[in-house]
Design a protein around this motif. Structure first.
Motif, PDB file in Angstrom:
ATOM      1  N   PRO A  54      -3.469   3.043  17.299  1.00 47.32           N
ATOM      2  CA  PRO A  54      -3.194   3.620  15.981  1.00 47.32           C
ATOM      3  C   PRO A  54      -1.837   3.185  15.412  1.00 47.32           C
ATOM      4  CG  PRO A  54      -4.051   5.299  17.454  1.00 47.32           C
ATOM      5  CD  PRO A  54      -3.767   4.091  18.286  1.00 47.32           C
ATOM      6  N   VAL A  55      -0.821   3.096  16.276  1.00 43.45           N
ATOM      7  CA  VAL A  55       0.499   2.663  15.798  1.00 43.45           C
ATOM      8  C   VAL A  55       0.438   1.220  15.320  1.00 43.45           C
ATOM      9  CG1 VAL A  55       2.886   2.211  16.474  1.00 43.45           C
ATOM     10  CG2 VAL A  55       1.757   4.300  17.235  1.00 43.45           C
ATOM     11  N   SER A  56      -0.249   0.356  16.050  1.00 48.99           N
ATOM     12  CA  SER A  56      -0.400  -1.038  15.635  1.00 48.99           C
ATOM     13  C   SER A  56      -1.127  -1.139  14.299  1.00 48.99           C
ATOM     14  CB  SER A  56      -1.157  -1.833  16.709  1.00 48.99           C
ATOM     15  OG  SER A  56      -0.442  -1.860  17.917  1.00 48.99           O
ATOM     16  N   ALA A  57      -2.176  -0.344  14.134  1.00 52.71           N
ATOM     17  CA  ALA A  57      -2.919  -0.357  12.872  1.00 52.71           C
ATOM     18  C   ALA A  57      -2.039   0.126  11.716  1.00 52.71           C
ATOM     19  CB  ALA A  57      -4.170   0.519  12.994  1.00 52.71           C
ATOM     20  N   PHE A  58      -1.251   1.167  11.969  1.00 48.25           N
ATOM     21  CA  PHE A  58      -0.363   1.690  10.929  1.00 48.25           C
ATOM     22  C   PHE A  58       0.693   0.656  10.533  1.00 48.25           C
ATOM     23  CE2 PHE A  58       3.560   3.934   9.739  1.00 48.25           C
ATOM     24  CZ  PHE A  58       3.103   4.648   8.641  1.00 48.25           C
ATOM     25  N   VAL A  59       1.277  -0.001  11.534  1.00 52.09           N
ATOM     26  CA  VAL A  59       2.298  -1.016  11.265  1.00 52.09           C
ATOM     27  C   VAL A  59       1.711  -2.151  10.422  1.00 52.09           C
ATOM     28  CG1 VAL A  59       3.711  -2.828  12.334  1.00 52.09           C
ATOM     29  CG2 VAL A  59       3.756  -0.500  13.250  1.00 52.09           C
ATOM     30  N   GLU A  60       0.534  -2.624  10.800  1.00 46.72           N
ATOM     31  CA  GLU A  60      -0.083  -3.717  10.051  1.00 46.72           C
ATOM     32  C   GLU A  60      -0.458  -3.282   8.638  1.00 46.72           C
ATOM     33  OE1 GLU A  60      -0.129  -6.798  10.952  1.00 46.72           O
ATOM     34  OE2 GLU A  60       0.845  -6.230  12.819  1.00 46.72           O
ATOM     35  N   PHE A  61      -0.879  -2.028   8.494  1.00 47.27           N
ATOM     36  CA  PHE A  61      -1.224  -1.525   7.160  1.00 47.27           C
ATOM     37  C   PHE A  61       0.004  -1.507   6.251  1.00 47.27           C
ATOM     38  CE2 PHE A  61      -1.415   2.115   4.231  1.00 47.27           C
ATOM     39  CZ  PHE A  61      -2.523   1.756   3.472  1.00 47.27           C
ATOM     40  N   ILE A  62       1.122  -1.000   6.757  1.00 45.25           N
ATOM     41  CA  ILE A  62       2.338  -0.935   5.944  1.00 45.25           C
ATOM     42  C   ILE A  62       2.840  -2.338   5.624  1.00 45.25           C
ATOM     43  CG2 ILE A  62       4.747  -0.183   5.897  1.00 45.25           C
ATOM     44  CD1 ILE A  62       2.780   2.086   5.562  1.00 45.25           C
ATOM     45  N   ARG A  63       2.789  -3.230   6.600  1.00 45.56           N
ATOM     46  CA  ARG A  63       3.247  -4.605   6.384  1.00 45.56           C
ATOM     47  C   ARG A  63       2.386  -5.345   5.368  1.00 45.56           C
ATOM     48  NH1 ARG A  63       5.699  -7.902  10.296  1.00 45.56           N
ATOM     49  NH2 ARG A  63       3.819  -9.184  10.367  1.00 45.56           N
ATOM     50  N   SER A  64       1.132  -4.941   5.247  1.00 46.99           N
ATOM     51  CA  SER A  64       0.180  -5.685   4.422  1.00 46.99           C
ATOM     52  C   SER A  64       0.018  -5.108   3.024  1.00 46.99           C
ATOM     53  CB  SER A  64      -1.185  -5.730   5.125  1.00 46.99           C
ATOM     54  OG  SER A  64      -1.076  -6.311   6.405  1.00 46.99           O
ATOM     55  N   THR A  65       0.753  -4.058   2.688  1.00 50.65           N
ATOM     56  CA  THR A  65       0.680  -3.479   1.351  1.00 50.65           C
ATOM     57  C   THR A  65       2.040  -3.590   0.667  1.00 50.65           C
ATOM     58  OG1 THR A  65       1.111  -1.288   2.319  1.00 50.65           O
ATOM     59  CG2 THR A  65      -1.189  -1.873   1.893  1.00 50.65           C
ATOM     60  N   PRO A  66       2.043  -3.715  -0.658  1.00 48.23           N
ATOM     61  CA  PRO A  66       3.316  -3.929  -1.370  1.00 48.23           C
ATOM     62  C   PRO A  66       4.246  -2.723  -1.280  1.00 48.23           C
ATOM     63  CG  PRO A  66       1.434  -4.555  -2.733  1.00 48.23           C
ATOM     64  CD  PRO A  66       0.882  -3.820  -1.545  1.00 48.23           C
ATOM     65  N   LEU A  67       5.520  -3.005  -1.210  1.00 44.83           N
ATOM     66  CA  LEU A  67       6.532  -1.943  -1.149  1.00 44.83           C
ATOM     67  C   LEU A  67       6.490  -1.077  -2.402  1.00 44.83           C
ATOM     68  CD1 LEU A  67       9.009  -0.505   0.000  1.00 44.83           C
ATOM     69  CD2 LEU A  67      10.422  -2.390  -0.858  1.00 44.83           C
ATOM     70  N   LEU A  68       6.258  -1.683  -3.557  1.00 44.27           N
ATOM     71  CA  LEU A  68       6.246  -0.914  -4.804  1.00 44.27           C
ATOM     72  C   LEU A  68       5.148   0.146  -4.788  1.00 44.27           C
ATOM     73  CD1 LEU A  68       7.485  -0.508  -7.583  1.00 44.27           C
ATOM     74  CD2 LEU A  68       5.899  -2.229  -8.472  1.00 44.27           C
ATOM     75  N   ILE A  69       3.987  -0.198  -4.261  1.00 46.29           N
ATOM     76  CA  ILE A  69       2.896   0.776  -4.175  1.00 46.29           C
ATOM     77  C   ILE A  69       3.279   1.909  -3.233  1.00 46.29           C
ATOM     78  CG2 ILE A  69       0.536   1.106  -3.326  1.00 46.29           C
ATOM     79  CD1 ILE A  69      -0.161  -1.615  -4.423  1.00 46.29           C
ATOM     80  N   GLN A  70       3.947   1.587  -2.153  1.00 46.17           N
ATOM     81  CA  GLN A  70       4.381   2.626  -1.216  1.00 46.17           C
ATOM     82  C   GLN A  70       5.405   3.557  -1.860  1.00 46.17           C
ATOM     83  OE1 GLN A  70       5.705   0.335   2.171  1.00 46.17           O
ATOM     84  NE2 GLN A  70       3.726  -0.691   2.339  1.00 46.17           N
ATOM     85  N   ILE A  71       6.296   3.003  -2.673  1.00 47.69           N
ATOM     86  CA  ILE A  71       7.263   3.837  -3.398  1.00 47.69           C
ATOM     87  C   ILE A  71       6.536   4.781  -4.344  1.00 47.69           C
ATOM     88  CG2 ILE A  71       9.117   3.799  -5.107  1.00 47.69           C
ATOM     89  CD1 ILE A  71      10.026   1.140  -3.877  1.00 47.69           C
ATOM     90  N   PHE A  72       5.590   4.241  -5.102  1.00 47.51           N
ATOM     91  CA  PHE A  72       4.813   5.075  -6.024  1.00 47.51           C
ATOM     92  C   PHE A  72       4.032   6.151  -5.272  1.00 47.51           C
ATOM     93  CE2 PHE A  72       4.426   1.682  -9.581  1.00 47.51           C
ATOM     94  CZ  PHE A  72       5.641   2.103 -10.100  1.00 47.51           C
ATOM     95  N   PHE A  73       3.461   5.777  -4.137  1.00 45.63           N
ATOM     96  CA  PHE A  73       2.655   6.733  -3.374  1.00 45.63           C
ATOM     97  C   PHE A  73       3.508   7.905  -2.908  1.00 45.63           C
ATOM     98  CE2 PHE A  73       0.263   8.431   0.163  1.00 45.63           C
ATOM     99  CZ  PHE A  73      -1.046   8.333  -0.267  1.00 45.63           C
ATOM    100  N   LEU A  74       4.682   7.608  -2.364  1.00 43.64           N
ATOM    101  CA  LEU A  74       5.548   8.682  -1.880  1.00 43.64           C
ATOM    102  C   LEU A  74       6.023   9.577  -3.016  1.00 43.64           C
ATOM    103  CD1 LEU A  74       7.748   6.787   0.751  1.00 43.64           C
ATOM    104  CD2 LEU A  74       6.098   8.599   1.214  1.00 43.64           C
ATOM    105  N   TYR A  75       6.304   8.982  -4.168  1.00 42.11           N
ATOM    106  CA  TYR A  75       6.906   9.755  -5.251  1.00 42.11           C
ATOM    107  C   TYR A  75       5.870  10.475  -6.116  1.00 42.11           C
ATOM    108  CZ  TYR A  75      10.016  10.923  -9.121  1.00 42.11           C
ATOM    109  OH  TYR A  75      10.737  11.592 -10.071  1.00 42.11           O
ATOM    110  N   PHE A  76       4.732   9.815  -6.363  1.00 41.43           N
ATOM    111  CA  PHE A  76       3.757  10.386  -7.289  1.00 41.43           C
ATOM    112  C   PHE A  76       2.550  11.038  -6.600  1.00 41.43           C
ATOM    113  CE2 PHE A  76       5.706   7.016  -9.983  1.00 41.43           C
ATOM    114  CZ  PHE A  76       6.210   7.844 -10.970  1.00 41.43           C
ATOM    115  N   VAL A  77       2.169  10.557  -5.416  1.00 39.57           N
ATOM    116  CA  VAL A  77       0.958  11.056  -4.758  1.00 39.57           C
ATOM    117  C   VAL A  77       1.269  12.179  -3.779  1.00 39.57           C
ATOM    118  CG1 VAL A  77      -1.037  10.426  -3.340  1.00 39.57           C
ATOM    119  CG2 VAL A  77      -0.168   8.826  -5.055  1.00 39.57           C
ATOM    120  N   PHE A  78       2.364  12.071  -3.059  1.00 43.60           N
ATOM    121  CA  PHE A  78       2.701  13.108  -2.084  1.00 43.60           C
ATOM    122  C   PHE A  78       2.762  14.514  -2.689  1.00 43.60           C
ATOM    123  CE2 PHE A  78       4.534  11.633   2.201  1.00 43.60           C
ATOM    124  CZ  PHE A  78       3.481  10.742   2.364  1.00 43.60           C
ATOM    125  N   PRO A  79       3.272  14.680  -3.928  1.00 34.36           N
ATOM    126  CA  PRO A  79       3.261  16.046  -4.503  1.00 34.36           C
ATOM    127  C   PRO A  79       1.874  16.649  -4.603  1.00 34.36           C
ATOM    128  CG  PRO A  79       4.772  14.660  -5.725  1.00 34.36           C
ATOM    129  CD  PRO A  79       4.045  13.751  -4.768  1.00 34.36           C
TER     130      PRO A  79
END
Length: 220
Positions: A54-79
């Motif tokens: 699971p950790v390997s899958a998570f690492v590869e998922f984060i590495r394979s998605t854009p940083l900007l989308i991750q920023i948006f997800f944390l700020y707009f989706v987490f609420p």
């Protein structure tokens, strides 16, 4: 005039103040990346597949998605899930998490390069896994990978303008505000570029100093 020196000197203190936010986000994000990267690397080395996979899958998922989308997800989706983060905190976490996955690969390379005999000697001495990693393995694994970690530090610093997408008042966001107010963009954008150039050169010099110091300690 294409370049207005009086306007450039007028906005310089404003951009210098905003640069403190950029530096703060960089340092906090990189410290988080160093910690998470080491945790990810150690977990991926776990013998239990239910931990490593699971950790390997998570690492590869984060590495394979854009940083900007991750920023948006944390700020707009987490609420939507009841987790509300201010813009700066969300940006720092996104930077740290994203680059933590890259640092994990660097750490893993360093750990793999530790001679197998060191692991076997630790086992023969009946050292616990904690003391083996803390006292034997990590001190040998980290110094060779400092240059690679330093490259990610500089890269993370240059990614901080993405935080302007969620209205963090860092260097690039302040430059855009100044440009939209006066309709003069060449001075603020050029000064931002110079700020990033100077900070990157200073960071690279500091990394080389750390590398030389670690090499001297290792030579002893």
């Amino acid at each position: 005039m294409l370049w207005d020196w009086s306007y450039a000197f007028e906005i310089l203190p404003i951009l210098a103040q905003a640069s403190l936010v950029t530096v703060q986000a960089t340092l906090l994000g990189f410290v988080l990346a160093l910690i998470l990267g080491l945790v990810f690397a150690l977990l991926r080395m776990a013998r239990a597949p239910w931990i490593a996979l699971p950790v390997s899958a998570f690492v590869e998922f984060i590495r394979s998605t854009p940083l900007l989308i991750q920023i948006f997800f944390l700020y707009f989706v987490f609420p939507e899930f009841g987790v509300s983060l201010d813009a700066f905190t969300a940006g720092v976490i996104a930077l740290g998490l994203h680059y933590g996955t890259y640092c994990a690969e660097v750490y893993r390379a360093g750990l793999d390069n530790v001679p197998r005999g060191q692991w076997e000697a630790s086992t023969a001495l009946n050292l616990s896994p904690f003391h083996t990693f803390r006292d034997i393995i990590i001190p040998q694994a980290i110094p060779p990978v400092v240059p690679a970690l330093g490259n990610y530090f500089v890269a993370l610093f240059k990614e901080t303008p993405l935080l302007s997408a969620i209205a963090v008042l860092e260097l690039m966001q302040q430059a855009k505000i100044l440009g939209s107010t006066t309709f003069r963009y060449i001075e603020p954008i050029t000064l931002v570029g110079l700020f990033f150039l100077v900070f990157s050169l200073v960071a690279a010099a500091l990394i080389r100093m750390v590398e030389r110091r670690l090499n001297r300690i290792g030579a002893r």
